[in-house]
Design a protein around this motif. Sequence first.
Motif, PDB file in Angstrom:
ATOM      1  N   LYS A 187       0.852  -1.190   0.000  1.00 49.94           N
ATOM      2  CA  LYS A 187       0.000   0.000   0.000  1.00 49.94           C
ATOM      3  C   LYS A 187       0.884   1.236   0.000  1.00 49.94           C
ATOM      4  CE  LYS A 187      -3.524  -2.366   2.696  1.00 49.94           C
ATOM      5  NZ  LYS A 187      -4.234  -2.430   3.965  1.00 49.94           N
ATOM      6  N   CYS A 188       1.440   1.541  -1.122  1.00 50.71           N
ATOM      7  CA  CYS A 188       2.327   2.698  -1.183  1.00 50.71           C
ATOM      8  C   CYS A 188       2.000   3.540  -2.408  1.00 50.71           C
ATOM      9  CB  CYS A 188       3.780   2.259  -1.229  1.00 50.71           C
ATOM     10  SG  CYS A 188       4.174   1.287  -2.684  1.00 50.71           S
ATOM     11  N   GLY A 189       2.494   4.727  -2.393  1.00 55.78           N
ATOM     12  CA  GLY A 189       2.303   5.633  -3.510  1.00 55.78           C
ATOM     13  C   GLY A 189       3.635   6.212  -3.928  1.00 55.78           C
ATOM     14  N   PRO A 190       3.613   7.147  -4.841  1.00 55.02           N
ATOM     15  CA  PRO A 190       4.855   7.750  -5.293  1.00 55.02           C
ATOM     16  C   PRO A 190       5.516   8.576  -4.187  1.00 55.02           C
ATOM     17  CG  PRO A 190       2.980   8.881  -6.264  1.00 55.02           C
ATOM     18  CD  PRO A 190       2.444   7.697  -5.524  1.00 55.02           C
ATOM     19  N   THR A 191       6.814   8.584  -4.181  1.00 53.69           N
ATOM     20  CA  THR A 191       7.591   9.392  -3.238  1.00 53.69           C
ATOM     21  C   THR A 191       8.151  10.601  -3.975  1.00 53.69           C
ATOM     22  OG1 THR A 191       9.669   8.281  -3.745  1.00 53.69           O
ATOM     23  CG2 THR A 191       8.297   7.297  -1.997  1.00 53.69           C
ATOM     24  N   THR A 192       8.801  11.463  -3.252  1.00 53.66           N
ATOM     25  CA  THR A 192       9.442  12.623  -3.871  1.00 53.66           C
ATOM     26  C   THR A 192      10.417  12.171  -4.946  1.00 53.66           C
ATOM     27  OG1 THR A 192       9.251  13.834  -1.799  1.00 53.66           O
ATOM     28  CG2 THR A 192      10.838  14.678  -3.399  1.00 53.66           C
ATOM     29  N   TYR A 193      11.169  11.101  -4.666  1.00 49.90           N
ATOM     30  CA  TYR A 193      12.150  10.594  -5.627  1.00 49.90           C
ATOM     31  C   TYR A 193      11.490  10.034  -6.874  1.00 49.90           C
ATOM     32  CZ  TYR A 193      15.610  11.106  -1.969  1.00 49.90           C
ATOM     33  OH  TYR A 193      16.429  11.619  -1.004  1.00 49.90           O
ATOM     34  N   SER A 194      10.447   9.218  -6.691  1.00 46.87           N
ATOM     35  CA  SER A 194       9.804   8.628  -7.868  1.00 46.87           C
ATOM     36  C   SER A 194       9.072   9.691  -8.693  1.00 46.87           C
ATOM     37  CB  SER A 194       8.855   7.491  -7.474  1.00 46.87           C
ATOM     38  OG  SER A 194       7.784   7.965  -6.706  1.00 46.87           O
ATOM     39  N   LYS A 195       8.498  10.700  -8.041  1.00 48.77           N
ATOM     40  CA  LYS A 195       7.838  11.785  -8.781  1.00 48.77           C
ATOM     41  C   LYS A 195       8.840  12.560  -9.627  1.00 48.77           C
ATOM     42  CE  LYS A 195       4.141  12.531  -5.453  1.00 48.77           C
ATOM     43  NZ  LYS A 195       3.632  13.440  -4.414  1.00 48.77           N
ATOM     44  N   TYR A 196       9.998  12.842  -9.055  1.00 51.06           N
ATOM     45  CA  TYR A 196      11.057  13.547  -9.784  1.00 51.06           C
ATOM     46  C   TYR A 196      11.444  12.750 -11.033  1.00 51.06           C
ATOM     47  CZ  TYR A 196      15.637  15.628 -10.722  1.00 51.06           C
ATOM     48  OH  TYR A 196      16.709  16.229 -11.326  1.00 51.06           O
ATOM     49  N   PHE A 197      11.641  11.462 -10.852  1.00 49.42           N
ATOM     50  CA  PHE A 197      12.041  10.576 -11.940  1.00 49.42           C
ATOM     51  C   PHE A 197      10.931  10.455 -12.988  1.00 49.42           C
ATOM     52  CE2 PHE A 197      13.070   6.164 -13.446  1.00 49.42           C
ATOM     53  CZ  PHE A 197      14.301   6.476 -13.990  1.00 49.42           C
ATOM     54  N   LYS A 198       9.695  10.269 -12.539  1.00 45.35           N
ATOM     55  CA  LYS A 198       8.548  10.103 -13.428  1.00 45.35           C
ATOM     56  C   LYS A 198       8.275  11.375 -14.236  1.00 45.35           C
ATOM     57  CE  LYS A 198       5.038   7.306 -14.439  1.00 45.35           C
ATOM     58  NZ  LYS A 198       5.168   5.924 -14.821  1.00 45.35           N
ATOM     59  N   ASP A 199       8.490  12.544 -13.626  1.00 49.73           N
ATOM     60  CA  ASP A 199       8.313  13.806 -14.342  1.00 49.73           C
ATOM     61  C   ASP A 199       9.251  13.904 -15.541  1.00 49.73           C
ATOM     62  OD1 ASP A 199       6.342  14.667 -12.620  1.00 49.73           O
ATOM     63  OD2 ASP A 199       7.660  15.997 -11.471  1.00 49.73           O
ATOM     64  N   ARG A 200      10.431  13.337 -15.414  1.00 46.20           N
ATOM     65  CA  ARG A 200      11.430  13.428 -16.473  1.00 46.20           C
ATOM     66  C   ARG A 200      11.362  12.270 -17.465  1.00 46.20           C
ATOM     67  NH1 ARG A 200      12.075  16.175 -12.374  1.00 46.20           N
ATOM     68  NH2 ARG A 200      13.292  18.063 -12.311  1.00 46.20           N
ATOM     69  N   CYS A 201      10.869  11.146 -17.016  1.00 43.82           N
ATOM     70  CA  CYS A 201      10.754   9.948 -17.853  1.00 43.82           C
ATOM     71  C   CYS A 201       9.361   9.352 -17.630  1.00 43.82           C
ATOM     72  CB  CYS A 201      11.827   8.933 -17.482  1.00 43.82           C
ATOM     73  SG  CYS A 201      13.507   9.545 -17.518  1.00 43.82           S
ATOM     74  N   PRO A 202       8.324   9.921 -18.227  1.00 45.72           N
ATOM     75  CA  PRO A 202       6.947   9.527 -17.911  1.00 45.72           C
ATOM     76  C   PRO A 202       6.575   8.089 -18.261  1.00 45.72           C
ATOM     77  CG  PRO A 202       7.007  11.164 -19.684  1.00 45.72           C
ATOM     78  CD  PRO A 202       8.399  11.021 -19.175  1.00 45.72           C
ATOM     79  N   ASP A 203       7.309   7.432 -19.124  1.00 44.18           N
ATOM     80  CA  ASP A 203       6.962   6.068 -19.513  1.00 44.18           C
ATOM     81  C   ASP A 203       7.602   4.993 -18.645  1.00 44.18           C
ATOM     82  OD1 ASP A 203       5.433   7.064 -21.598  1.00 44.18           O
ATOM     83  OD2 ASP A 203       7.088   6.978 -23.019  1.00 44.18           O
ATOM     84  N   VAL A 204       8.390   5.368 -17.650  1.00 49.48           N
ATOM     85  CA  VAL A 204       9.091   4.364 -16.848  1.00 49.48           C
ATOM     86  C   VAL A 204       8.302   3.996 -15.595  1.00 49.48           C
ATOM     87  CG1 VAL A 204      11.348   5.106 -17.674  1.00 49.48           C
ATOM     88  CG2 VAL A 204      10.447   6.024 -15.540  1.00 49.48           C
ATOM     89  N   TYR A 205       8.583   2.829 -15.087  1.00 52.29           N
ATOM     90  CA  TYR A 205       8.000   2.318 -13.849  1.00 52.29           C
ATOM     91  C   TYR A 205       8.878   2.830 -12.718  1.00 52.29           C
ATOM     92  CZ  TYR A 205       5.947  -1.311 -10.843  1.00 52.29           C
ATOM     93  OH  TYR A 205       5.285  -1.996  -9.866  1.00 52.29           O
ATOM     94  N   SER A 206       8.341   3.689 -11.848  1.00 52.11           N
ATOM     95  CA  SER A 206       9.201   4.370 -10.884  1.00 52.11           C
ATOM     96  C   SER A 206       8.976   4.009  -9.412  1.00 52.11           C
ATOM     97  CB  SER A 206       9.065   5.888 -11.058  1.00 52.11           C
ATOM     98  OG  SER A 206       7.739   6.292 -10.788  1.00 52.11           O
ATOM     99  N   TYR A 207       7.934   3.261  -9.095  1.00 52.75           N
ATOM    100  CA  TYR A 207       7.709   2.786  -7.724  1.00 52.75           C
ATOM    101  C   TYR A 207       6.829   1.536  -7.799  1.00 52.75           C
ATOM    102  CZ  TYR A 207       3.120   5.105  -7.881  1.00 52.75           C
ATOM    103  OH  TYR A 207       1.852   5.483  -8.217  1.00 52.75           O
ATOM    104  N   PRO A 208       6.781   0.722  -6.739  1.00 47.60           N
ATOM    105  CA  PRO A 208       6.117  -0.588  -6.818  1.00 47.60           C
ATOM    106  C   PRO A 208       4.678  -0.592  -7.311  1.00 47.60           C
ATOM    107  CG  PRO A 208       7.446  -0.486  -4.861  1.00 47.60           C
ATOM    108  CD  PRO A 208       7.459   0.901  -5.464  1.00 47.60           C
ATOM    109  N   LYS A 209       3.884   0.405  -7.029  1.00 51.82           N
ATOM    110  CA  LYS A 209       2.487   0.421  -7.463  1.00 51.82           C
ATOM    111  C   LYS A 209       2.255   1.394  -8.617  1.00 51.82           C
ATOM    112  CE  LYS A 209       0.658  -2.498  -4.593  1.00 51.82           C
ATOM    113  NZ  LYS A 209      -0.118  -3.637  -5.015  1.00 51.82           N
ATOM    114  N   ASP A 210       3.283   1.645  -9.411  1.00 53.96           N
ATOM    115  CA  ASP A 210       3.174   2.573 -10.535  1.00 53.96           C
ATOM    116  C   ASP A 210       2.185   2.039 -11.567  1.00 53.96           C
ATOM    117  OD1 ASP A 210       3.640   4.717 -12.194  1.00 53.96           O
ATOM    118  OD2 ASP A 210       5.780   4.399 -12.364  1.00 53.96           O
ATOM    119  N   ASP A 211       1.744   2.904 -12.435  1.00 47.04           N
ATOM    120  CA  ASP A 211       0.793   2.587 -13.494  1.00 47.04           C
ATOM    121  C   ASP A 211       1.245   1.358 -14.295  1.00 47.04           C
ATOM    122  OD1 ASP A 211      -0.989   2.595 -15.597  1.00 47.04           O
ATOM    123  OD2 ASP A 211      -0.471   4.589 -16.295  1.00 47.04           O
ATOM    124  N   ALA A 212       0.353   0.429 -14.469  1.00 42.76           N
ATOM    125  CA  ALA A 212       0.688  -0.802 -15.206  1.00 42.76           C
ATOM    126  C   ALA A 212       1.090  -0.539 -16.651  1.00 42.76           C
ATOM    127  CB  ALA A 212      -0.494  -1.759 -15.154  1.00 42.76           C
TER     128      ALA A 212
END
Length: 73
Positions: free
Chosen positions: A30-55
């Motif tokens: 039961k987790c969501g994005p963290t500051t680190y995964s948001k930073y990464f996802k903002d720059r690379c939107p197609d990557v899987y950045s945390y365990p419950k990221d978009d399938a």
Amino acid sequence: MHLCVGLVRGGCNGPCPVFKTEEHCCNSGKCGPTTYSKYFKDRCPDVYSYPKDDATSTFTCPSGTNYKVVFCP
């Protein structure tokens, strides 16, 4: 793909081994994005950045594929 938070011999660590918190390790599932995964996802939107990221960010290649790792800018 893991975010590099702490350098270790031969590479880097993701946030879980560095911070050892539920927020970064997501052991409960039961987790969501963290500051680190948001930073990464903002720059690379197609990557899987945390365990419950978009399938839709999970990609697989057929067996026998030659992999080439490219880091986003």
